[in-house]
Write an enzyme that holds these catalytic residues in place. Structure first.
Site, PDB file in Angstrom:
ATOM      1  N   LYS A   1      -9.920  -0.211  -2.986  1.00  0.00           N
ATOM      2  CA  LYS A   1     -11.203  -0.033  -2.187  1.00  0.00           C
ATOM      3  C   LYS A   1     -12.508   0.217  -2.885  1.00  0.00           C
ATOM      4  CE  LYS A   1      -8.043   1.250   2.003  1.00  0.00           C
ATOM      5  NZ  LYS A   1      -7.799   3.169   2.890  1.00  0.00           N
TER       6      LYS A   1
ATOM      7  N   LYS B   1      -4.332  -2.276   9.355  1.00  0.00           N
ATOM      8  CA  LYS B   1      -4.921  -1.825  10.924  1.00  0.00           C
ATOM      9  C   LYS B   1      -5.964  -1.321  11.006  1.00  0.00           C
ATOM     10  CE  LYS B   1      -2.986   2.887  10.239  1.00  0.00           C
ATOM     11  NZ  LYS B   1      -3.703   3.954   8.833  1.00  0.00           N
TER      12      LYS B   1
ATOM     13  N   LYS C   1      -0.509  -7.598   3.217  1.00  0.00           N
ATOM     14  CA  LYS C   1      -0.469  -6.321   4.140  1.00  0.00           C
ATOM     15  C   LYS C   1      -1.253  -6.613   4.992  1.00  0.00           C
ATOM     16  CE  LYS C   1      -1.793  -2.423   4.454  1.00  0.00           C
ATOM     17  NZ  LYS C   1      -2.236  -0.423   3.835  1.00  0.00           N
TER      18      LYS C   1
HETATM   19  P1  TYM Z   1      -1.126   4.930   7.157  1.00  0.00           P
HETATM   20  O1  TYM Z   1      -1.532   5.384   8.261  1.00  0.00           O
HETATM   21  O2  TYM Z   1      -1.636   3.320   6.528  1.00  0.00           O
HETATM   22  O3  TYM Z   1       0.564   4.199   7.802  1.00  0.00           O
HETATM   23  C1  TYM Z   1       1.294   4.512   8.097  1.00  0.00           C
HETATM   24  C2  TYM Z   1       2.488   4.579   7.530  1.00  0.00           C
HETATM   25  O4  TYM Z   1       2.721   3.227   7.620  1.00  0.00           O
HETATM   26  C3  TYM Z   1       3.494   1.935   6.439  1.00  0.00           C
HETATM   27  N1  TYM Z   1       2.669   0.524   6.960  1.00  0.00           N
HETATM   28  C4  TYM Z   1       3.378  -0.260   6.658  1.00  0.00           C
HETATM   29  N2  TYM Z   1       4.522  -0.347   6.515  1.00  0.00           N
HETATM   30  C5  TYM Z   1       5.195  -1.849   6.090  1.00  0.00           C
HETATM   31  N3  TYM Z   1       4.109  -2.932   5.751  1.00  0.00           N
HETATM   32  C6  TYM Z   1       3.113  -2.558   6.488  1.00  0.00           C
HETATM   33  N4  TYM Z   1       2.259  -3.595   6.569  1.00  0.00           N
HETATM   34  C7  TYM Z   1       2.518  -0.913   6.695  1.00  0.00           C
HETATM   35  N5  TYM Z   1       1.064  -0.614   6.938  1.00  0.00           N
HETATM   36  C8  TYM Z   1       1.527   0.553   6.580  1.00  0.00           C
HETATM   37  C9  TYM Z   1       2.751   3.515   5.500  1.00  0.00           C
HETATM   38  O5  TYM Z   1       2.699   2.620   4.554  1.00  0.00           O
HETATM   39  C10 TYM Z   1       2.722   4.552   5.998  1.00  0.00           C
HETATM   40  O6  TYM Z   1       3.733   4.709   6.088  1.00  0.00           O
HETATM   41  N6  TYM Z   1      -1.950   8.359   3.402  1.00  0.00           N
HETATM   42  C11 TYM Z   1      -0.618   7.775   4.646  1.00  0.00           C
HETATM   43  C12 TYM Z   1      -1.026   8.471   5.545  1.00  0.00           C
HETATM   44  C13 TYM Z   1      -0.273   9.771   5.189  1.00  0.00           C
HETATM   45  C14 TYM Z   1       0.422  10.672   4.655  1.00  0.00           C
HETATM   46  C15 TYM Z   1       0.883  12.319   4.255  1.00  0.00           C
HETATM   47  C16 TYM Z   1       2.414   9.354   4.464  1.00  0.00           C
HETATM   48  C17 TYM Z   1      -0.972  11.101   4.741  1.00  0.00           C
HETATM   49  N7  TYM Z   1      -0.767  12.590   4.005  1.00  0.00           N
HETATM   50  C18 TYM Z   1       2.449  12.162   3.764  1.00  0.00           C
HETATM   51  C19 TYM Z   1       3.449  10.621   4.335  1.00  0.00           C
HETATM   52  C20 TYM Z   1       3.122  11.707   3.582  1.00  0.00           C
HETATM   53  C21 TYM Z   1      -1.489   6.360   5.316  1.00  0.00           C
HETATM   54  O7  TYM Z   1      -2.985   5.998   4.684  1.00  0.00           O
HETATM   55  O8  TYM Z   1      -0.827   5.544   5.822  1.00  0.00           O
END
Ligand code: TYM
Length: 356
Positions: A133, A216, A213
């Protein structure tokens, strides 16, 4: 406070292992930017709905993460509510797990500072998401320090397991490193967490660009991204247009044929068979796509029905989030206090007794 999830203060002489094995607890979260996708469901949220019935779980809509890149302040609150509503619609049950909005629990910011004072500039700069990014011209400092906030999210609750998709693995590993470093320097303070990934679809790809990937944060009309709230006809169209290749035989080969492998992973995530075994059942891409569409539409239908019900009953979401934030804060406060004390900060003196 119920004490149901309380990690409690570290006892003298407790080692990393005794802290780690004391109690199984799950923490995970999602940042309310863009709109939740099938990748989020298969990589993370689907597992959360199962884990909540197995052990203590906390799940957070991490709004403070959503502002680490440019955001629209007119939209953030609505997105945060939409995400929480979608998580309940997907099956999170506030009677058995804790669901809360990160910004409602100020302890996250308190611990983030200690994490920033524990992490090294170099290790944050090495994070893949930051490197990808940060290619844009100017990025917020918070994009660099974001993994420190994420580590705080996890460590505040003594999480032993963090169920995420592959793209978040590196951040959870950093949280683990920071917990170990802090414990080593300042005394046993944190439970050391483990990352857990799904059996398949740990990194569901974009249907149009299968080497990327499914994200969202892509534009709302991106054809390669299936949203949890996409109606059946939209799902059908997106799957029909999914990129495959010019071969005829259906074979699972993620390196050479990523588009087909992605569809097989997707289908495998909804059943017991692995993607290789599934590949043998199909004579054409058309048949495979038709079954993928049916599986996705069947999985999304109950989520969408429940989402509509919840939107009509906003009190349910409000109450669940208020209770969730209270409970999360009750758990987080003693852990933050312990961390601040071990770090050497002066605890707030108790008020002097008032003269009789
Ligand atoms: P975020 O909001 O981008 O995504 C939420 C969860 O979905 C998973 N994910 C995917 N898994 C498989 N294929 C994909 N294409 C895909 N896109 C997203 C992500 O791996 C995630 O598990 N930084 C994190 C949020 C966060 C968090 C935390 C997670 C903040 N603090 C503490 C765990 C523990 C995030 O932006 O996820």
């Amino acid at each position: 406070m119920s004490g149901r999830l309380d990690a409690g203060p570290a006892k003298r002489g407790e080692t990393e292992n005794t802290l780690t094995t004391r109690k199984r607890r799950v923490f995970s979260g999602t940042a309310p930017s863009g709109r939740l996708t099938l990748g989020n469901l298969l990589g993370a949220v689907g597992r959360w709905t199962v884990l909540q019935y197995e052990t203590d779980c906390l799940f957070s809509v991490v709004d403070l993460h959503a502002v680490t890149t440019e955001h629209d302040p007119r939209e953030l609150a609505a997105r945060t509510r939409e995400f929480a509503t979608t998580l309940f619609a997907a099956g999170l049950n506030p009677d058995v797990c804790t669901v809360f909005v990160q910004g409602h629990v100020p302890e996250h910011l308190g611990l983030t500072w200690l994490m920033e004072c524990t992490a090294y500039d170099g290790e944050l700069r090495r994070m893949i998401q930051y490197r990808e990014k940060a290619r844009q011209e100017s990025v917020r400092v918070s994009l660099l320090t974001y993994p420190a906030l994420m580590a705080a999210d996890i460590l505040l609750y003594g999480a032993t397991e963090v169920p995420v998709g592959e793209d978040q693995r590196q951040h959870v590993e950093l949280a683990r490193d920071l917990a170990l470093r802090f414990n080593h320097r300042y005394g046993e303070t944190f439970v050391v967490p483990e990352v857990t990934l799904p059996r398949v679809a740990a990194r569901l790809s974009d249907l149009q660009e299968p080497t990327r990937k499914m994200s969202k944060s892509d534009p709302d009309d991106a054809v390669g991204v299936i949203r949890l709230l996409d109606p059946p006809e939209v799902v059908r169209r997106k799957v029909a247009r999914a990129v495959t290749d010019s071969e005829r035989e259906v074979r699972y080969d993620p390196g050479a044929r990523p588009g087909v492998a992605n569809l097989l992973d997707l289908l495998a995530a909804f059943g017991d068979d692995g993607p290789e075994a599934l590949a043998e059942r199909y004579a054409s891409y058309g048949e495979l796509k038709s079954d993928v569409t049916d599986a996705v539409v069947d999985a999304l239908r109950p989520i969408q029905e429940r989402y509509r019900d919840l939107v009509a009953d906003p009190g349910y979401v409000d109450t669940a989030l208020a209770v969730g934030a209270h409970h999360a804060s009750d758990l987080a406060a003693p852990v933050l206090a312990r961390a601040q004390r071990n770090f050497g900060l002066l605890p707030l003196p108790a008020p002097a007794p008032s003269p009789a």
